[in-house]
Design a protein around this motif. Sequence first.
Motif, PDB file in Angstrom:
ATOM      1  N   UNK A  51       0.884  -1.194   0.123  1.00 35.90           N
ATOM      2  CA  UNK A  51       0.109   0.016   0.130  1.00 35.90           C
ATOM      3  C   UNK A  51       0.810   1.429  -0.118  1.00 35.90           C
ATOM      4  N   UNK A  52       1.887   1.329   0.896  1.00 35.60           N
ATOM      5  CA  UNK A  52       2.766   2.481   0.903  1.00 35.60           C
ATOM      6  C   UNK A  52       3.310   2.857  -0.438  1.00 35.60           C
ATOM      7  N   UNK A  53       4.074   1.855  -0.974  1.00 35.45           N
ATOM      8  CA  UNK A  53       4.659   2.053  -2.529  1.00 35.45           C
ATOM      9  C   UNK A  53       3.373   2.314  -3.396  1.00 35.45           C
ATOM     10  N   UNK A  54       2.360   1.633  -3.293  1.00 33.93           N
ATOM     11  CA  UNK A  54       1.199   2.046  -4.439  1.00 33.93           C
ATOM     12  C   UNK A  54       0.760   3.449  -4.011  1.00 33.93           C
ATOM     13  N   UNK A  55       0.504   4.048  -3.000  1.00 37.62           N
ATOM     14  CA  UNK A  55       0.373   5.277  -2.718  1.00 37.62           C
ATOM     15  C   UNK A  55       1.265   6.419  -3.334  1.00 37.62           C
ATOM     16  N   UNK A  56       2.430   5.913  -3.020  1.00 36.45           N
ATOM     17  CA  UNK A  56       3.647   6.878  -3.567  1.00 36.45           C
ATOM     18  C   UNK A  56       3.671   7.123  -5.250  1.00 36.45           C
ATOM     19  N   UNK A  57       3.398   5.916  -5.900  1.00 38.10           N
ATOM     20  CA  UNK A  57       3.778   5.882  -7.233  1.00 38.10           C
ATOM     21  C   UNK A  57       2.238   6.470  -7.775  1.00 38.10           C
ATOM     22  N   UNK A  92      10.689  12.008 -12.691  1.00 44.36           N
ATOM     23  CA  UNK A  92      11.086  10.934 -13.264  1.00 44.36           C
ATOM     24  C   UNK A  92      12.259  10.108 -12.658  1.00 44.36           C
ATOM     25  N   UNK A  93      13.326  10.834 -12.551  1.00 47.07           N
ATOM     26  CA  UNK A  93      14.377  10.189 -12.023  1.00 47.07           C
ATOM     27  C   UNK A  93      14.240   9.601 -10.604  1.00 47.07           C
ATOM     28  N   UNK A  94      13.669  10.427  -9.899  1.00 46.04           N
ATOM     29  CA  UNK A  94      13.332   9.911  -8.379  1.00 46.04           C
ATOM     30  C   UNK A  94      12.413   8.504  -8.536  1.00 46.04           C
ATOM     31  N   UNK A  95      11.168   8.896  -9.363  1.00 49.93           N
ATOM     32  CA  UNK A  95      10.463   7.584  -9.636  1.00 49.93           C
ATOM     33  C   UNK A  95      11.304   6.233  -9.977  1.00 49.93           C
ATOM     34  N   UNK A 102      16.019   1.519 -14.307  1.00 47.52           N
ATOM     35  CA  UNK A 102      17.144   1.980 -14.852  1.00 47.52           C
ATOM     36  C   UNK A 102      17.558   3.433 -14.868  1.00 47.52           C
ATOM     37  N   UNK A 103      18.734   3.772 -14.542  1.00 50.13           N
ATOM     38  CA  UNK A 103      19.169   5.307 -14.311  1.00 50.13           C
ATOM     39  C   UNK A 103      19.055   6.022 -15.568  1.00 50.13           C
ATOM     40  N   UNK A 104      18.448   6.967 -15.680  1.00 49.05           N
ATOM     41  CA  UNK A 104      18.378   7.815 -16.984  1.00 49.05           C
ATOM     42  C   UNK A 104      19.512   9.199 -16.510  1.00 49.05           C
ATOM     43  N   UNK A 129      26.970  11.743 -11.002  1.00 52.84           N
ATOM     44  CA  UNK A 129      26.290  13.011 -10.850  1.00 52.84           C
ATOM     45  C   UNK A 129      24.854  12.617 -10.526  1.00 52.84           C
ATOM     46  N   UNK A 130      24.255  11.914 -11.481  1.00 55.79           N
ATOM     47  CA  UNK A 130      23.075  11.579 -11.599  1.00 55.79           C
ATOM     48  C   UNK A 130      22.584  10.868 -10.448  1.00 55.79           C
ATOM     49  N   UNK A 131      23.394   9.712  -9.832  1.00 54.78           N
ATOM     50  CA  UNK A 131      23.075   9.041  -8.738  1.00 54.78           C
ATOM     51  C   UNK A 131      23.231   9.586  -7.480  1.00 54.78           C
ATOM     52  N   UNK A 132      24.145  10.759  -7.461  1.00 52.26           N
ATOM     53  CA  UNK A 132      24.280  11.464  -6.085  1.00 52.26           C
ATOM     54  C   UNK A 132      22.740  12.402  -6.078  1.00 52.26           C
ATOM     55  N   UNK A 133      22.445  13.035  -7.219  1.00 52.32           N
ATOM     56  CA  UNK A 133      21.494  13.934  -7.285  1.00 52.32           C
ATOM     57  C   UNK A 133      20.215  13.248  -6.783  1.00 52.32           C
ATOM     58  N   UNK A 134      20.114  11.974  -7.348  1.00 48.07           N
ATOM     59  CA  UNK A 134      18.694  11.180  -6.892  1.00 48.07           C
ATOM     60  C   UNK A 134      18.866  10.821  -5.454  1.00 48.07           C
TER      61      UNK A 134
END
Length: 1496
Positions: A51-57, A92-95, A102-104, A129-134
Amino acid sequence: PACYIHLKEATVEGSGLETVIPTELPLIQEVTTTLREWATIWRDLYVGDKREMFNSVRDMIYDLIEWRSQILSGTLPQDELTELKQKVTSKIDYGNKYLDLDLVVRDKDGNILDPELTSTISLFRAHEAASKQIEDRIQEEKVNSSKRAPDYNIFIHLFASTPAFALFVTLKNVVCKIGEDAEVLMSLYDPVESKFISENYLVKWSSSGLVKDIDQLHNLRAVFTDLGSEDLKREKISFVCQIVRVGRMELRDNNTKKLTSGLRRPFGVAVMDVTDIITGKMDDEDKQHFIPFQPVAGENDFLQTVINKVITAKEVNHKGQGLWVTLKLLPGDIHQIRKDFPHLVDRSTAVARKMGFPEIIMPGDVRNDIYVTLVQGDFDKGSKTTPKNVEVTMSVYDEDGKKLENVIFPGAGDDGINEYKSVIYYQVKQPRWFETIKVAIPIEDVNRSHLRFTFRHRSSQDSKDKSEKIFALSFVKLMRYDGTTLRDGEHDLIVYKAEAKKLEDSSLYLNLPSTKLELEEKGYSTTGKSTHNLGTCIISKDSFQISTLVCSTKLTQNVDLLGLLKWRSNTSLLQQNLCQLMKVEGGEVVKFLQDTLDALFNIMMENSDSDTFDTLVFDALVFIIGLIADRKFQHFNPVLETYIRKHFSATLAYTKLTKVLKNYVDNAEKLTEQLLKAMKALEYIFKFIVHCREILLPLMTDQLKFHLEKREEPKACCQLLSDILEVLYRKDVVRSTTLCFMYFHIPLGQTVQEGDPGFSFRKLLSLLQDFLMETFIMFKDLIGKNVYPSDWIIMNMMQNKVFLRAINQYAAVLNKKFLDQTNFELQLQSSYYYKQYGRSCIFPCLYFRYQDMRRQIGFEIRDMWYNLGPHKIRFIPEMVGPILEMTLVPEIELRKATIPIFFDMMQCEFHFTCSFQRFENEIITKLDHEVEGGRGDEQYKVLFQKILLEHCRKHKYLARTGETFVTLVVRLLERLLDYRTIMHDENKENRMSCTVNVLNFYKEIDREEMYIRYLYKLCDLHKECDNYTEAAYTLLLHAKLLKWSDEPCAAHLTQRDGYQAITEGQLKDQLYQQIINYFDKGKMWEEAIILGKELAEQYENEMFDFEQLSASLRKQAQFYENIVKVIRPKPDYFAVGYYGTGFPSFLRNKMFIYRGKEYERREDIEARLLTQFPNAEKMKTTTPPSEDTKSSSGQYIQCFTVKPILDLPAKFQNKPVSEQIVSFYTVNEVHKFQYPRPVRKGEKDPDNEFANMWIERTTYSTAYKLPGILRWFEVKSVSTEISPLENAMETMQLTNEKISSMVQRHLNDPNLPINPLSMVLNGIVDPAVMGGFTNYEKAFFNDKYMLEHPEDLEKIEKLKDLIAWQIPHLAEGVRIHGEKVTEALRPFHDRLEACFKQLREKVEKQYGVKTLVRAFSYDKNLRKLYIIQIFYDTISRLSSAALTLEEDWCLPFSFLLSHQIPKARAVLTLLNKIEMDTESYTTEVLDELGRHCNGK
């Protein structure tokens, strides 16, 4: 329908294989694709009840849909559109990270990076950089979603990504009784150091109690910026508000004379400790904080003194007066804050900067602020009787005496003014102001400007005040004689006295010394009471101190740095200035980074014809880069990057830089220190000299090779290599095998060129072999270690691409040089194959841009295999697994091309050994692992069968055996695919069924290793469900494969690390211990005892381990005690049928017997089944389904309770066994189950409905006993019918047994509740029911029925006998009820007795009197009574008649004469177990029985 279709604009590229590209924004395409992908996952989360992940998505999907609509609308301004795009990509990146997708990676504008146009190094750094930012975003989301104050560590993490932050303040209200206009000055203050750390935020407050500028009403906001990590380390930080009254000298003045107005007078302060807010321990922007107000004690009380008093005081007597504010900490500098928090900070928000530099000064951030603090003074009263009311006026003049306008700022939020007037302290000789004012002068005017301070006595009377003139003056120049700016710190200014008009003439004082330090330097004494007459001005005895702080990116206080920045003014000192630069304090250099770099490159370019300054400029550049590499200044990295990218313009500087660097490398032994510094700064040196690769590259590669071979500075070498590759990634650079030759061209080249006589082709071939082997090993390591995180899909694909390109080259070399009989290298070829298949299979999903690289690799492997010729047998069976894994790649052409390799392997092994057993064993073992790992599908099964059967049938010797093998593998594949499919099912019962299906197959084909493997999978599933009984039976199957012997234990027998056994006997011992433990947990102590006895036998007679024997026997003793004393709930059994083609094949149109869990009812299991199959329909009848139901496409579930048929072990039969012992077998070790169903024959007779009510009793048999390795087994059924009369007899018999059992329980346990007994008795003796047998009388006890059914006369008599026998049982129950009934239930019992009396009279009259044994003392001999009761019940079951014992223990045995001898023997056996009191009684019984049995 047309309304469902939406046409989208698109372009089509390519011919033949067309590519359709939508013309909408790439970001819109990405959002659309993302929403589709997330929607599938979202559904799975719903099904999985996460449920928690469902609500977040859900929230993220809704946000993306909304933002997509806004972008598509085309109505957003460009700045809002840019901001929205940033939000979309960030979401999008966070989701994707949240869902483990996959990381974009993106460029700075948020567009997805094209790996074809991006260098590998840039791609890698973008991933980092993208990994750190996320990760930062995830931490931020955690903080935002939490309702409590953020943890300090999370705060540190959030603000670690930015070196600056700010305090946002909103002034809600000022609640103070001032009575005049006022100035409210707010600032940040360090109470430990007793100094202000920020500018003032100034709000002008009117006497009416509102802000003076009505436009600012409800919009009094300020942001205190430029705070950094050093401020986080402060012990305390206070938010200080000073209130200065603007009006009369004294508020109490109320005489009629005209008073002076506009005087700035101290009123009070308010102080709040904001340390927790600054450090992030408190964060609630909506909370309004009240800051209590402390008025000055007297109007000559210094504000600074009041501030310190309030800070040290525990509480303030504010009387309700104070300020209301909200406070919030914001990350970033002012530009970032305005971008990230536009709802808080806009252009109207006042910006109060820190008094000092922020930790990072970005290029373009031009600042030229001078903070002047009026510290204190000492003024003689002169001719006055009391000390003066001194007012200091500060203004800025140039050297011509012109006043600079609007350059003085008393606080943020206010415009610039021409002069500043200080607070007036009434009649104070030594006033202490501590008032800070900002002076912002245009940079071109600073060197000509000076600050002028004039002093004037102010009178409270307006008439007197107008006559007061300036009585003294002080001044200070902003630029020193050496061209540097006024030093920071305190300055003791000279106070000059002269005529007022002369004091206004700057030409008369500018040439005079301004400070006492300058006066000393000119030889004058600054001590003593004498005055000095300097021309027209006299140096007064008065004193005046100020302090200054210069915050300028253009003005320096360092002579050496100034000399460099202004190098053109004196070129003769240039060499000295360059050398001195390396001695300047780093903080001063980085403040002027852009100007310093500009100066260095200008020196180099303007001296292009000479190399005089090249080395010095290079060293200075290395020094600056080294500074920024220092941890203290590492946050200036972005400044240097920005300079190189946007401001660097010396395009020809690379030639000189390269020349110096080459000189350092060539003379490395002499210039070791300089070279080491240069190497550390090489990253930025390279960025400055990107055009110099032709000169520098060989130089750098040689040095790299030298250091790598010696294993020196590996990290620095890798960094340098990355920088080289990054620079080389340009369109005008030929991409070649430079790096390979960097390592290998020298030894090979030298070998050839030196003309060594010993040189041979074999030696060169050996070098090549070593190179290939090392490369393959490296590739294998990279494949196995997963260098990059799994979500870095682009980097992983880039690595694959490089590997593929390499192995295409290597394949040709292997075929050409290493396949003949002489030069064949098994290890080299194996390394090639393993490396190939690893790349082909390691990624199940590949990025579309790279096509499917596995297909290309697969074809390479196929070609290499067929080129092996007679060497193939050396790769069997080792290469079976890798080839199998490759054929399982879901690419049909690849499968068609590679599956025939299997037949080639079969043929090859058959040629050498006349069988292909090794190949068969290996492929079965590997296939199991591969399919379970997710590979393989129905298409593969069909292709495998089709291709191999075609090849086998064409072969002379493999036709029959090959076809058998293919059939075997296909059957295995079917089961494994079913198993894999169902293993993702949440229903563990289906998973258990499929597991049993597979393990039975392995047992059938005698694959013991795989059979045991699946036994443990099944055991684990049972343990997850707490099915310990079933887990024990499962583990017992493994134990049965073992012998009590000392034979070594095969490896496949010990598949669990927990078992440490060398011999089979040891392993069997350990398994038995585990199984006994599981049986104990499942309360199956009877089974545990059986294994315990077997263990005890081994311990006693084989192992002679008496300690273990003792422990085993103690366990058995405990189990026996548990059997007798512990109450075990009896599980129910249920018949469950799955009808309709909608069910999976292993359930379709089959019926199973399910063993329920403790206290599980039919409703519970039905609900569980309908949850598992939500589309199924529950059948409402228990009749067998029709053929239409079975063949329908739907799902129908039938569920009803069945009764297990007791299968009592032989040792207990015909013996008086305790109910606790027998009850176990009523629900365990059963494989037959019954279900009675009423069936009516003929028409219903309303007066005699029982006459034609037959019973259809269905018996269900299972192949295995329950419980077993599953909680259910499939059944087959046999039906029988029972006549209405037989049904009535059974019903009466069961009723009698129920009453008898309940009476017995109450006799054994007097504390049992009486309610159940009350209900049973009332249900039988109530006249409305009449014992339940009134209907039987109507149906069977009439002449008509007896005439029509003469064969039932004996049964009718038995039924009458059972009715008669019910009365004594009821009598005993009523008697016990009377003894235990409460007074409240006494009326109920009286009615019960009355009803029973009527019933008894009727029955005894019609069917005779029956009497139970009356034990003389129930308390004395309960055990005997219990045995006798068992005797009654047993005889009744044996003879379908009743047994009567008279009061004096006499037994009428006449009923025995009508029964067969076996039954008499059974009676005798039971009777012998009873201890009788009278010897004659026993003799009489034995004589009677002996006569009946003819002496036997």
